[in-house]
Design an enzyme around this catalytic site. Structure first.
Site, short mmCIF file in Angstrom:
data_model
loop_
_atom_site.label_atom_id
_atom_site.label_comp_id
_atom_site.label_asym_id
_atom_site.label_seq_id
_atom_site.Cartn_x
_atom_site.Cartn_y
_atom_site.Cartn_z
N HIS A 146 3.89 2.93 12.31
CA HIS A 146 2.80 3.71 12.93
C HIS A 146 3.32 4.66 14.02
CE1 HIS A 146 -0.67 0.76 11.65
NE2 HIS A 146 0.31 0.85 10.75
N ASP A 156 -0.31 4.36 0.86
CA ASP A 156 -0.69 5.36 1.86
C ASP A 156 0.05 5.07 3.16
OD1 ASP A 156 -2.24 3.00 2.28
OD2 ASP A 156 -3.52 4.11 3.65
N GLU A 201 -5.03 1.57 3.02
CA GLU A 201 -4.91 0.48 3.99
C GLU A 201 -4.87 1.01 5.41
OE1 GLU A 201 -3.49 -2.66 6.56
OE2 GLU A 201 -2.49 -0.77 6.26
N GLU A 202 -4.20 2.14 5.59
CA GLU A 202 -4.06 2.68 6.95
C GLU A 202 -5.35 3.33 7.44
OE1 GLU A 202 -1.73 1.66 8.51
OE2 GLU A 202 0.16 1.65 7.39
N ASP A 208 6.50 0.84 6.39
CA ASP A 208 5.07 0.52 6.23
C ASP A 208 4.37 1.54 5.33
OD1 ASP A 208 2.51 -0.42 6.54
OD2 ASP A 208 2.32 0.20 8.62
N HIS A 212 0.85 -1.21 0.00
CA HIS A 212 0.00 0.00 0.00
C HIS A 212 0.87 1.25 0.00
CE1 HIS A 212 0.38 0.70 4.43
NE2 HIS A 212 0.36 -0.61 4.51
#
Ligand SMILES: [Zn+2]
Length: 460
Positions: free
Chosen positions: A431, A99, A166-167, A131, A97
């Site tokens: 994150h 994003d 996705e996030e 990520d 992903h």
């Protein structure tokens, strides 16, 4: 796969890596946060940038597509690039992903700017560096290494699918799969969005926890009353909610809701000292739960109270609160049906209403857990590729978090083998502040994926 070919591919990855790192850095500079409060023009920009990278890689069919979310608004742009399979050859779907999570307070980052990639030693820091822009680079690197789409005579179809939300919980994912089913159909699906075991030891993610959440409202009075006039005979809603919340765990800290599934203990354990450090647990605070630490994190349910509506301290007065609402998040063990877990939670709340207080359970989100089906040919191929790339056999790991779209992939493509692979390591801090990817490991991730594609082309 002969050792000679592996050595040649390894050399090729090393040669290509500086350019790949530069591509990763350019992607990190695009603050493609998909959370609604952020400017979605950046998500569009990262879709455009990844589309260009895939076009430059020579893939013949590259598109930016989206599907509607359940509320009718358009989903974030996803990029789909294809190299059709030669007749009779398998197709591999490579997922990542583009994003990212919000950066959080920039002051909590050691680097000057979360979106300015910064290399310190072997690690590249920046939001999305791991990520999951590293996942994009893993796919791109594998294609470049193999000289795809034309350079090599590899009988394998490749579809690269880079999601843009996705996030934010992949709200349009299912609609996207349904709308573009033919475009995305594959024999093997590689989801490069998880973690390796540690630097130097690869991993295949074979389980993910699911999730249900919801709100419990507890009511005790029609309206607030004076605590001096009625206190002593009437307990306030926050006190009663505290008693209810206290029933969610037993004395050891294990979830005490009847009827929830626990999966078998994982094959590797998570070091307690590492968990204390990684989670910032304060000195003297005991760990919760029983059994192995990895089992508590991956194969058992976990319940957290993630919000509560009560009067704030600043606004407090001497009144007895008539009602209180708490938001509950329940992580589900692999094998747990989310609807059954939601029903168990509702039954628990009804049964444990303290002092006859009125309680109402309002169900929220639900995401299915994932449990890899034993030992498939695709998993064996992945393990062999990882072993060649790292010189060390991979371990099976679970992840305590959820990737709910995996369940959608399994439903829409029930015949496909799903491989959840890692680009992160325990220091990646996805994150959080100071997210980073280990560049030496990323090279191995690229090599492993190139080897995996070769093995799939040779026949599983
Ligand atoms: Zn991710």
């Amino acid at each position: 796969m002969t050792t000679e070919t592996t050595a040649a591919l390894r050399a090729r990855v090393a040669e290509l890596f500086p350019a790949l790192q530069a591509d990763l850095e350019a992607l990190v500079r695009i603050p493609s946060v998909s959370a609604a409060a952020f400017d979605q023009a950046h998500v569009a920009a990262s879709a455009a940038a990844t589309e260009q990278l895939l076009r430059d890689a020579g893939l013949p069919d590259v598109q930016i597509l989206s599907a509607p979310r359940p509320d009718g608004t358009p989903g974030a742009p996803a990029v789909v690039a294809r190299r059709p399979a030669p007749e009779g050859a398998p197709t591999v779907l490579l997922y990542a992903h583009h994003d990212v999570q919000p950066p959080g307070d920039p002051a909590t980052w050691d680097t000057t700017d979360p979106f300015e990639p910064t290399q310190v030693g072997e690690r590249l820091f920046g939001r999305g560096a791991a990520d999951d822009k590293a996942g994009i680079v893993a796919h791109l690197g594998a294609l470049r290494t193999l000289g795809l789409p034309d350079g090599a005579d590899l009988p394998v179809g490749v579809t690269v699918f880079l999601e843009g939300e996705e996030e934010s919980g992949s709200p349009s994912f299912r609609a996207f799969l349904d709308a573009h089913r033919d475009l995305l159909a594959a024999d093997v699906i590689v989801v490069a969005d998880s973690t390796n075991w540690k630097v130097g030891v690869p991993a295949l993610t074979t389980s993910l926890r699911g999730l249900v959440d919801g709100e419990v409202e507890l009511r005790v009075l029609e309206h607030a009353v004076h605590s001096g006039m009625f206190g002593g005979a009437v307990l306030d809603a926050v006190t009663l909610m505290s008693r209810l919340v206290a029933t969610f765990h037993d004395e050891a800290g294990d979830v005490a809701i009847e009827g929830l599934v626990t999966a078998p203990e994982p094959e590797v354990d998570y070091d307690e000292a590492a968990l204390r450090a990684d989670s910032s647990l304060l000195d003297g605070v005991a760990l919760a739960g029983t059994g192995t630490v990895s089992g508590r994190l991956w194969t058992k349910p976990a319940l957290s109270v993630i919000g509560m509506d009560v009067t704030s301290v600043a606004e407090a007065s001497n009144t007895i609160a008539p009602s209180c609402t708490a938001k509950i998040s329940l992580r589900l063990a692999p094998g747990q049906d989310p609807a059954a877990a939601d029903a168990a939670l509702a039954a628990h709340v009804a049964k444990h209403a303290p002092f006859g207080a009125q309680v109402t359970w309002r169900s929220g989100e639900a995401g299915k857990p994932f449990l890899a089906p034993g030992d498939t040919a695709a998993m064996r191929a992945a393990r062999a590729a990882f072993t060649e790339a790292w010189g060390t056999a991979p371990v099976d790991v679970g992840v305590g978090g959820s990737i709910p779209f995996i369940a959608d992939l399994l439903e829409v493509f029930p015949e496909a083998a799903i491989l959840v692979t890692g680009v992160e390591d325990p220091d990646s801090r996805a994150h959080g502040a100071n997210e980073s990817v280990h560049l030496g490991e990323l090279q191995k991730v690229v090599l492993a994926e190139a080897l995996l594609l070769t093995k799939i082309a040779e026949g599983l």
